[in-house]
Design a protein around this motif. Structure first.
Motif, PDB file in Angstrom:
ATOM      1  N   MET A   1       0.830  -1.198   0.000  1.00 16.12           N
ATOM      2  CA  MET A   1       0.000   0.000   0.000  1.00 16.12           C
ATOM      3  C   MET A   1       0.866   1.250   0.000  1.00 16.12           C
ATOM      4  SD  MET A   1      -3.079   0.822  -0.098  1.00 16.12           S
ATOM      5  CE  MET A   1      -4.059   2.244   0.101  1.00 16.12           C
ATOM      6  N   GLY A   2       2.021   1.199   0.631  1.00 18.58           N
ATOM      7  CA  GLY A   2       2.905   2.363   0.686  1.00 18.58           C
ATOM      8  C   GLY A   2       3.454   2.708  -0.681  1.00 18.58           C
ATOM      9  N   LEU A   3       3.875   1.693  -1.436  1.00 20.28           N
ATOM     10  CA  LEU A   3       4.396   1.924  -2.777  1.00 20.28           C
ATOM     11  C   LEU A   3       3.301   2.444  -3.706  1.00 20.28           C
ATOM     12  CD1 LEU A   3       6.763   1.719  -4.719  1.00 20.28           C
ATOM     13  CD2 LEU A   3       6.076  -0.633  -5.190  1.00 20.28           C
ATOM     14  N   GLU A   4       2.112   1.919  -3.535  1.00 20.66           N
ATOM     15  CA  GLU A   4       0.996   2.364  -4.375  1.00 20.66           C
ATOM     16  C   GLU A   4       0.652   3.830  -4.114  1.00 20.66           C
ATOM     17  OE1 GLU A   4      -3.476   0.865  -4.969  1.00 20.66           O
ATOM     18  OE2 GLU A   4      -1.931  -0.667  -5.086  1.00 20.66           O
ATOM     19  N   LEU A   5       0.743   4.254  -2.877  1.00 18.77           N
ATOM     20  CA  LEU A   5       0.504   5.656  -2.535  1.00 18.77           C
ATOM     21  C   LEU A   5       1.570   6.562  -3.143  1.00 18.77           C
ATOM     22  CD1 LEU A   5      -1.312   7.575  -0.917  1.00 18.77           C
ATOM     23  CD2 LEU A   5       0.220   7.247   1.007  1.00 18.77           C
ATOM     24  N   ILE A   6       2.814   6.116  -3.095  1.00 14.75           N
ATOM     25  CA  ILE A   6       3.902   6.895  -3.704  1.00 14.75           C
ATOM     26  C   ILE A   6       3.703   6.996  -5.209  1.00 14.75           C
ATOM     27  CG2 ILE A   6       6.388   6.884  -4.162  1.00 14.75           C
ATOM     28  CD1 ILE A   6       6.722   5.621  -1.359  1.00 14.75           C
ATOM     29  N   VAL A   7       3.328   5.902  -5.849  1.00 17.20           N
ATOM     30  CA  VAL A   7       3.074   5.907  -7.290  1.00 17.20           C
ATOM     31  C   VAL A   7       1.896   6.819  -7.612  1.00 17.20           C
ATOM     32  CG1 VAL A   7       2.299   4.464  -9.218  1.00 17.20           C
ATOM     33  CG2 VAL A   7       4.111   3.662  -7.703  1.00 17.20           C
ATOM     34  N   PHE A   8       0.860   6.812  -6.784  1.00 19.90           N
ATOM     35  CA  PHE A   8      -0.308   7.663  -7.007  1.00 19.90           C
ATOM     36  C   PHE A   8       0.074   9.147  -6.940  1.00 19.90           C
ATOM     37  CE2 PHE A   8      -4.192   9.789  -5.379  1.00 19.90           C
ATOM     38  CZ  PHE A   8      -5.023   9.537  -6.461  1.00 19.90           C
ATOM     39  N   ILE A   9       0.853   9.527  -5.934  1.00 19.09           N
ATOM     40  CA  ILE A   9       1.285  10.930  -5.810  1.00 19.09           C
ATOM     41  C   ILE A   9       2.190  11.313  -6.982  1.00 19.09           C
ATOM     42  CG2 ILE A   9       2.644  12.531  -4.387  1.00 19.09           C
ATOM     43  CD1 ILE A   9       1.518  11.010  -1.944  1.00 19.09           C
ATOM     44  N   ALA A  10       3.075  10.418  -7.385  1.00 19.31           N
ATOM     45  CA  ALA A  10       3.939  10.685  -8.534  1.00 19.31           C
ATOM     46  C   ALA A  10       3.105  10.820  -9.814  1.00 19.31           C
ATOM     47  CB  ALA A  10       4.970   9.571  -8.687  1.00 19.31           C
ATOM     48  N   ALA A  11       2.052  10.032  -9.942  1.00 19.31           N
ATOM     49  CA  ALA A  11       1.189  10.121 -11.121  1.00 19.31           C
ATOM     50  C   ALA A  11       0.417  11.436 -11.130  1.00 19.31           C
ATOM     51  CB  ALA A  11       0.221   8.939 -11.161  1.00 19.31           C
ATOM     52  N   ILE A  12      -0.008  11.913  -9.962  1.00 20.03           N
ATOM     53  CA  ILE A  12      -0.677  13.219  -9.892  1.00 20.03           C
ATOM     54  C   ILE A  12       0.284  14.310 -10.360  1.00 20.03           C
ATOM     55  CG2 ILE A  12      -1.587  14.962  -8.298  1.00 20.03           C
ATOM     56  CD1 ILE A  12      -2.880  12.703  -6.731  1.00 20.03           C
ATOM     57  N   ILE A  90      -1.073  -4.716 -12.178  1.00 18.71           N
ATOM     58  CA  ILE A  90      -2.318  -4.166 -12.723  1.00 18.71           C
ATOM     59  C   ILE A  90      -2.837  -3.047 -11.828  1.00 18.71           C
ATOM     60  CG2 ILE A  90      -4.713  -4.710 -13.302  1.00 18.71           C
ATOM     61  CD1 ILE A  90      -3.670  -7.525 -14.065  1.00 18.71           C
ATOM     62  N   SER A  91      -2.700  -3.212 -10.523  1.00 19.51           N
ATOM     63  CA  SER A  91      -3.115  -2.175  -9.579  1.00 19.51           C
ATOM     64  C   SER A  91      -2.289  -0.907  -9.772  1.00 19.51           C
ATOM     65  CB  SER A  91      -2.968  -2.702  -8.155  1.00 19.51           C
ATOM     66  OG  SER A  91      -3.255  -1.687  -7.236  1.00 19.51           O
ATOM     67  N   MET A  92      -0.995  -1.053  -9.983  1.00 21.83           N
ATOM     68  CA  MET A  92      -0.137   0.109 -10.240  1.00 21.83           C
ATOM     69  C   MET A  92      -0.512   0.780 -11.556  1.00 21.83           C
ATOM     70  SD  MET A  92       1.987   0.594  -7.820  1.00 21.83           S
ATOM     71  CE  MET A  92       2.674  -0.254  -6.455  1.00 21.83           C
ATOM     72  N   PHE A  93      -0.859  -0.016 -12.562  1.00 21.85           N
ATOM     73  CA  PHE A  93      -1.262   0.510 -13.866  1.00 21.85           C
ATOM     74  C   PHE A  93      -2.503   1.397 -13.720  1.00 21.85           C
ATOM     75  CE2 PHE A  93      -3.824  -0.162 -17.774  1.00 21.85           C
ATOM     76  CZ  PHE A  93      -2.960   0.408 -18.692  1.00 21.85           C
ATOM     77  N   VAL A  94      -3.503   0.912 -13.018  1.00 25.19           N
ATOM     78  CA  VAL A  94      -4.737   1.683 -12.812  1.00 25.19           C
ATOM     79  C   VAL A  94      -4.470   2.901 -11.932  1.00 25.19           C
ATOM     80  CG1 VAL A  94      -7.052   1.582 -11.817  1.00 25.19           C
ATOM     81  CG2 VAL A  94      -6.212  -0.314 -13.180  1.00 25.19           C
ATOM     82  N   ILE A  97      -2.979   5.653 -14.043  1.00 19.54           N
ATOM     83  CA  ILE A  97      -3.973   6.296 -14.915  1.00 19.54           C
ATOM     84  C   ILE A  97      -4.847   7.249 -14.105  1.00 19.54           C
ATOM     85  CG2 ILE A  97      -6.027   5.865 -16.327  1.00 19.54           C
ATOM     86  CD1 ILE A  97      -4.659   3.248 -17.207  1.00 19.54           C
ATOM     87  N   MET A  98      -5.352   6.790 -12.974  1.00 18.30           N
ATOM     88  CA  MET A  98      -6.237   7.649 -12.170  1.00 18.30           C
ATOM     89  C   MET A  98      -5.483   8.845 -11.593  1.00 18.30           C
ATOM     90  SD  MET A  98      -9.042   6.347 -12.752  1.00 18.30           S
ATOM     91  CE  MET A  98      -9.979   7.471 -11.778  1.00 18.30           C
ATOM     92  N   GLY A  99      -4.257   8.645 -11.149  1.00 20.39           N
ATOM     93  CA  GLY A  99      -3.463   9.748 -10.625  1.00 20.39           C
ATOM     94  C   GLY A  99      -3.170  10.792 -11.684  1.00 20.39           C
ATOM     95  N   THR A 100      -2.877  10.352 -12.888  1.00 22.84           N
ATOM     96  CA  THR A 100      -2.608  11.292 -13.975  1.00 22.84           C
ATOM     97  C   THR A 100      -3.866  12.063 -14.345  1.00 22.84           C
ATOM     98  OG1 THR A 100      -0.913   9.795 -14.792  1.00 22.84           O
ATOM     99  CG2 THR A 100      -1.654  11.504 -16.292  1.00 22.84           C
ATOM    100  N   LEU A 101      -5.006  11.392 -14.367  1.00 19.34           N
ATOM    101  CA  LEU A 101      -6.267  12.092 -14.633  1.00 19.34           C
ATOM    102  C   LEU A 101      -6.552  13.144 -13.565  1.00 19.34           C
ATOM    103  CD1 LEU A 101      -8.790   9.380 -15.843  1.00 19.34           C
ATOM    104  CD2 LEU A 101      -8.184  11.480 -16.998  1.00 19.34           C
ATOM    105  N   ILE A 102      -6.393  12.775 -12.315  1.00 18.44           N
ATOM    106  CA  ILE A 102      -6.634  13.725 -11.220  1.00 18.44           C
ATOM    107  C   ILE A 102      -5.652  14.882 -11.308  1.00 18.44           C
ATOM    108  CG2 ILE A 102      -6.504  13.993  -8.706  1.00 18.44           C
ATOM    109  CD1 ILE A 102      -7.659  11.130  -8.534  1.00 18.44           C
ATOM    110  N   GLY A 103      -4.395  14.587 -11.595  1.00 12.92           N
ATOM    111  CA  GLY A 103      -3.392  15.639 -11.740  1.00 12.92           C
ATOM    112  C   GLY A 103      -3.706  16.597 -12.864  1.00 12.92           C
ATOM    113  N   SER A 104      -4.258  16.081 -13.970  1.00 12.20           N
ATOM    114  CA  SER A 104      -4.603  16.978 -15.081  1.00 12.20           C
ATOM    115  C   SER A 104      -5.759  17.904 -14.692  1.00 12.20           C
ATOM    116  CB  SER A 104      -4.953  16.172 -16.334  1.00 12.20           C
ATOM    117  OG  SER A 104      -6.154  15.457 -16.158  1.00 12.20           O
TER     118      SER A 104
END
Length: 175
Positions: A1-12, A90-94, A97-104
């Protein structure tokens, strides 16, 4: 979960960077538009639309998903990392995508609010100065030593010789 959160923030942050980059120039989108569309269907020279910038939600989702799908396929087949080999990939892939959308959308909000603030900056300074002046007037009114009599004055009218309520009830025979 920690890595996924970091990836999400990086995607934003990536989504913000992608949106900001396209807001400054959309040369790659124009190139793809020239290659894909005929002369009649090509975008106008003053059109600023990009893959993410000034794009509807569905098209933005399709373009971002395509971008991450291409990057993931490169990682899948050209590197020893197998992204689609487990649930985590697959979870990181999604998440990307969601982080990049939110960031945009965050970048869209920031850019639009910056433009509104620039347009309203003169009006805002006038409003603030007027509010300060009114506050000073209110403060002076509160601290002044003058007696202000705001109570309404009631004129006393002489009462006629009227019977009291008790006497009127006695007259009617109710008491």
């Amino acid at each position: 979960m920690g890595l996924e959160l970091i990836v999400f923030i990086a995607a934003i942050l990536f989504g913000i960077l992608l949106y900001w980059r396209e807001s400054n120039g959309n040369k790659f989108y124009r190139l793809v538009n020239k290659i894909v569309n005929s002369k009649e269907l090509q975008m106008k020279s003053d059109d600023k639309t990009g893959f993410v910038y000034k794009q509807k939600f569905l098209l933005r989702l399709v373009y971002i998903t395509t971008l991450f799908l291409l990057v993931s396929l490169v990682f899948q087949f050209l590197t020893p990392f197998k992204l689609f080999g487990s649930q985590n990939g697959i979870s990181m892939f999604v998440t990307c995508i969601m982080g990049t959308l939110i960031g945009s959308y965050v970048a869209n909000f920031v850019i639009k609010s910056g433009k509104v603030i620039e347009e309203k900056s003169d009006d805002l300074s006038d409003i603030v100065s007027d509010t300060i002046e009114k506050g000073k007037e209110v403060y002076q009114d509160m601290t002044s030593k003058e007696e202000i009599d705001d109570t309404p004055k009631i004129e006393e009218t002489p009462k006629k010789n009227e019977k009291s309520a008790r006497e009127r009830l006695k007259d009617k025979g109710l008491m």
